[in-house]
Design a protein around this motif. Sequence first.
Motif, PDB file in Angstrom:
ATOM      1  N   GLN A   1     -76.756 -47.120 -14.132  1.00  0.00           N
ATOM      2  CA  GLN A   1     -75.348 -46.751 -13.981  1.00  0.00           C
ATOM      3  C   GLN A   1     -75.126 -45.253 -14.195  1.00  0.00           C
ATOM      4  N   ASP A   2     -76.189 -44.536 -14.547  1.00  0.00           N
ATOM      5  CA  ASP A   2     -76.075 -43.106 -14.902  1.00  0.00           C
ATOM      6  C   ASP A   2     -75.066 -42.886 -16.027  1.00  0.00           C
ATOM      7  N   ALA A   3     -75.031 -43.834 -16.943  1.00  0.00           N
ATOM      8  CA  ALA A   3     -74.052 -43.752 -18.030  1.00  0.00           C
ATOM      9  C   ALA A   3     -74.573 -42.934 -19.209  1.00  0.00           C
ATOM     10  N   ILE A   4     -75.834 -42.494 -19.115  1.00  0.00           N
ATOM     11  CA  ILE A   4     -76.380 -41.702 -20.233  1.00  0.00           C
ATOM     12  C   ILE A   4     -76.757 -40.317 -19.732  1.00  0.00           C
ATOM     13  N   THR A   5     -76.270 -39.325 -20.435  1.00  0.00           N
ATOM     14  CA  THR A   5     -76.669 -37.952 -20.110  1.00  0.00           C
ATOM     15  C   THR A   5     -77.364 -37.364 -21.329  1.00  0.00           C
ATOM     16  N   MET A   6     -78.164 -36.345 -21.069  1.00  0.00           N
ATOM     17  CA  MET A   6     -78.879 -35.700 -22.170  1.00  0.00           C
ATOM     18  C   MET A   6     -78.205 -34.369 -22.487  1.00  0.00           C
ATOM     19  N   ARG A   7     -78.296 -33.979 -23.762  1.00  0.00           N
ATOM     20  CA  ARG A   7     -77.911 -32.604 -24.092  1.00  0.00           C
ATOM     21  C   ARG A   7     -79.138 -31.769 -23.715  1.00  0.00           C
ATOM     22  N   HIS A   8     -79.019 -30.908 -22.786  1.00  0.00           N
ATOM     23  CA  HIS A   8     -80.131 -30.141 -22.180  1.00  0.00           C
ATOM     24  C   HIS A   8     -80.979 -31.080 -21.317  1.00  0.00           C
ATOM     25  N   PHE A   9     -81.731 -30.510 -20.408  1.00  0.00           N
ATOM     26  CA  PHE A   9     -82.509 -31.284 -19.426  1.00  0.00           C
ATOM     27  C   PHE A   9     -81.608 -32.329 -18.757  1.00  0.00           C
ATOM     28  N   LYS A  10     -80.413 -31.851 -18.361  1.00  0.00           N
ATOM     29  CA  LYS A  10     -79.454 -32.747 -17.720  1.00  0.00           C
ATOM     30  C   LYS A  10     -79.889 -33.020 -16.288  1.00  0.00           C
ATOM     31  N   ASP A  11     -79.337 -34.099 -15.720  1.00  0.00           N
ATOM     32  CA  ASP A  11     -79.680 -34.475 -14.345  1.00  0.00           C
ATOM     33  C   ASP A  11     -79.469 -33.314 -13.378  1.00  0.00           C
ATOM     34  N   ASP A  12     -78.259 -32.709 -13.447  1.00  0.00           N
ATOM     35  CA  ASP A  12     -77.965 -31.662 -12.448  1.00  0.00           C
ATOM     36  C   ASP A  12     -78.855 -30.434 -12.635  1.00  0.00           C
TER      37      ASP A  12
ATOM     38  N   ALA B   1     -79.317 -37.976 -26.587  1.00  0.00           N
ATOM     39  CA  ALA B   1     -78.615 -38.647 -25.490  1.00  0.00           C
ATOM     40  C   ALA B   1     -77.152 -38.912 -25.852  1.00  0.00           C
ATOM     41  N   ILE B   2     -76.324 -38.958 -24.819  1.00  0.00           N
ATOM     42  CA  ILE B   2     -74.897 -39.265 -25.009  1.00  0.00           C
ATOM     43  C   ILE B   2     -74.525 -40.378 -24.021  1.00  0.00           C
ATOM     44  N   ILE B   3     -73.739 -41.347 -24.487  1.00  0.00           N
ATOM     45  CA  ILE B   3     -73.347 -42.448 -23.588  1.00  0.00           C
ATOM     46  C   ILE B   3     -71.922 -42.242 -23.064  1.00  0.00           C
ATOM     47  N   ASP B   4     -71.810 -42.393 -21.755  1.00  0.00           N
ATOM     48  CA  ASP B   4     -70.492 -42.334 -21.121  1.00  0.00           C
ATOM     49  C   ASP B   4     -70.017 -43.781 -20.982  1.00  0.00           C
ATOM     50  N   THR B   5     -69.117 -44.198 -21.862  1.00  0.00           N
ATOM     51  CA  THR B   5     -68.714 -45.607 -21.890  1.00  0.00           C
ATOM     52  C   THR B   5     -67.941 -46.029 -20.632  1.00  0.00           C
ATOM     53  N   ASP B   6     -67.391 -45.030 -19.902  1.00  0.00           N
ATOM     54  CA  ASP B   6     -66.675 -45.375 -18.659  1.00  0.00           C
ATOM     55  C   ASP B   6     -67.632 -45.936 -17.610  1.00  0.00           C
ATOM     56  N   LYS B   7     -68.891 -45.505 -17.684  1.00  0.00           N
ATOM     57  CA  LYS B   7     -69.855 -45.950 -16.670  1.00  0.00           C
ATOM     58  C   LYS B   7     -70.699 -47.133 -17.153  1.00  0.00           C
ATOM     59  N   CYS B   8     -70.745 -47.340 -18.448  1.00  0.00           N
ATOM     60  CA  CYS B   8     -71.637 -48.363 -19.020  1.00  0.00           C
ATOM     61  C   CYS B   8     -71.186 -49.777 -18.623  1.00  0.00           C
ATOM     62  N   ASN B   9     -72.159 -50.602 -18.241  1.00  0.00           N
ATOM     63  CA  ASN B   9     -71.823 -51.998 -17.882  1.00  0.00           C
ATOM     64  C   ASN B   9     -72.444 -52.998 -18.866  1.00  0.00           C
ATOM     65  N   TYR B  10     -72.751 -52.544 -20.046  1.00  0.00           N
ATOM     66  CA  TYR B  10     -73.269 -53.384 -21.157  1.00  0.00           C
ATOM     67  C   TYR B  10     -74.630 -54.029 -20.863  1.00  0.00           C
ATOM     68  N   CYS B  11     -75.409 -53.482 -19.946  1.00  0.00           N
ATOM     69  CA  CYS B  11     -76.656 -54.179 -19.587  1.00  0.00           C
ATOM     70  C   CYS B  11     -77.672 -54.162 -20.735  1.00  0.00           C
ATOM     71  N   GLY B  12     -77.615 -53.141 -21.583  1.00  0.00           N
ATOM     72  CA  GLY B  12     -78.494 -53.099 -22.761  1.00  0.00           C
ATOM     73  C   GLY B  12     -79.893 -52.572 -22.502  1.00  0.00           C
ATOM     74  N   VAL B  13     -80.147 -52.085 -21.282  1.00  0.00           N
ATOM     75  CA  VAL B  13     -81.477 -51.550 -20.966  1.00  0.00           C
ATOM     76  C   VAL B  13     -81.815 -50.372 -21.880  1.00  0.00           C
ATOM     77  N   CYS B  14     -80.837 -49.535 -22.137  1.00  0.00           N
ATOM     78  CA  CYS B  14     -81.066 -48.340 -22.965  1.00  0.00           C
ATOM     79  C   CYS B  14     -81.596 -48.719 -24.343  1.00  0.00           C
ATOM     80  N   ALA B  15     -80.979 -49.750 -24.942  1.00  0.00           N
ATOM     81  CA  ALA B  15     -81.400 -50.181 -26.288  1.00  0.00           C
ATOM     82  C   ALA B  15     -82.807 -50.761 -26.244  1.00  0.00           C
TER      83      ALA B  15
END
Lengths: 611, 47
Positions: free
Chosen positions: A431-442, A379-393
């Motif tokens: 926030q869609d702030a996390i994308t995957m390398r492969h198996f991407k949303d699009d 996974a990769i985090i896009d910090t521009d979209k992240c709102n610090y909610c911490g759900v991912c962690a």
Amino acid sequence: MMDAGRHQNLTLLAYSEVEHVTGYIGNFNVKIRKKARYVNEDECTACADCVESCPVSVPDEYQQGFSSRKAIYIQLPQAVPSAYLIDMDNCLGNNPIACGKCKDACEKECIDFDMQDEIIDIEVGAIIVAAGMDVYDPSEMDEFGYRSYENVITSMEFERLICAGGPTEGHFVRPTDYKLPKRISFIQCVGSRSSKNGNKYCSNICCMNTIKDTLLLKDHYPDVQSKVFYIDIRAFGKGFEDLFMRSKESGVQYIRGIPGDVWEDPKTKNLLLSVEDTTIGKVQVHESDLVVLSVGVEPRKDMKKLQHLLTLSNSVDGFLLESHPKLKPVDAPTRGIFYAGCVESPKDIKDSVTQASAAAARASIILNAGKVEIEAITAIIDTDKCNYCGVCARVCPYNAITAPDRKSGVYPTIIQAACAGCGTCASECVQDAITMRHFKDDQIIAQVDAILEENNMDKIVAFACNWCSYAGGDLAGTSRLQYPTNVRLIRTMCSGRVDEKFIIHAFKKGAPLVLLSGCHFADCHYISAVTWTQRRVERLWNKLERLGIRPERLQLEWISAAEGQKFAKVMRELEEMRKKVTDKEVKETMEILAKDEEKAKAKKAKQAAAG
Amino acid sequence: MAEKAKFKCLRCGHEYEDKYTPKVPQERTCPKCLSNSVRRIEEKRKA
């Protein structure tokens, strides 16, 4: 153990407990509590002068309570290091009036009542979990009289009684009269293979242990008659069948049937066993001087603590789950952690040693390489979209995401070496702030679009996890099982990767029915990712209902790689359900979801305008 | 603490009661059709 204690590359931390583990493959930080022994283990020569002076006497756990030990003791004769420790719960203490006799007796002055627990921090590259198992306690069941009659003992107690280092120095006696029992009955599968008492699984070691015990008895006391009551004897290891035949040929009687009742003759203290011999279909009563319950093994009582410590999961039987039962049988799902012995499943010494050797070899690969190849799918985090909610962690089954801190502006970070690529974080991030390398949303959405581009009403969109459900579909295919051809599978590495928006998108594009399928909870290849899938589906069912869409149109199924039959059956059932979904219903759904999307967009725009 | 809750199978429509521990996800199987599409029915609060 002596070799291990002396090896220059091994540091043995006996009488210690792991308290905290952080980090990841190649970089684990382990906090260990080295408990105070109150005896300097480097100086102690185990001369036993202190033991002789100790006035306290408590039951000896190692000898199964058949003899006593002192408050200063060695847990077992072969313990490494061979040094004494003080059991502070029973020690009278250093008060000269109360006691302190051991301190006076020790010429080398090894005893230190002021010794404190020591916290040791170590950095390690790999961890091997060899925490062992517990022995089943038959006290919870009384049909064999373990709680009521002294002459009913367990196989562990038998082991101590016949051992030369045991409380009777190998002179085998029964507890009531200290005389050699002439007739001994062994009852197999106590606490194993039962849905009522104990555990459902076979404990693997008990049959051979009993066969060994009968041969030991024949060797030491040729006149003793042994009877073994069994369901079936499982002697499948190398040389095991020979041992079984030797036991039979030596005169040991094997009776197929488990006693339904055991009672005692109050005068002789002999035991009577009522059993149906299933080979002849007759109920018999056998008299014995001693009954030995061949007890099974079970996961450690503190297994949950261990799992929490190392981020591990367990299989249905409660033992630790391996990364892959065939291809990675000694690897934990968390990279850099390996299993050895009964912590993974019940096994005998030979299998434990084999697994331990494999685990050591697997760990040495990591240590010798000096670097770690990370997963291609992380996974990769896009910090521009992240709102610090911490759900991912919070949802990461591997603790591979560090928690964010809004106040100090610290974004969550993904430890690439620890990320296994399940995609749960990407699916849960609103926030869609996390994308995957492969198996991407699009990529996944493009597959949904392609499926529903033509003849959408005929299609069933099915999301299937790579390891179980998709493999189950493969098995159905290779087994030539018939199932509808209009099911379209979209493979993801884990069902945890299936974002709510993929399912909503499928309905928006006119899918009559959507299936989300993953591993059974106990088989999940990403520890606990599947539990987040379930939570998400439950949320979606509520959302669909709220919007006026039948929740039945989203189906959930757990299908393992071995369940080709189930896969085909589910697909046939879904096809029947799909036929009942009308064109009108699908169009209404599309309209509802389009409106909902508009509403959400308007809300977002309003929020943005408000700052 | 486990409590009793009502569940509905979204495959066959069968409704049944089973143990339920809040916030602890559990693999559920419909006792009638063996489907895993089992949804907990939340009882509506009284006004």
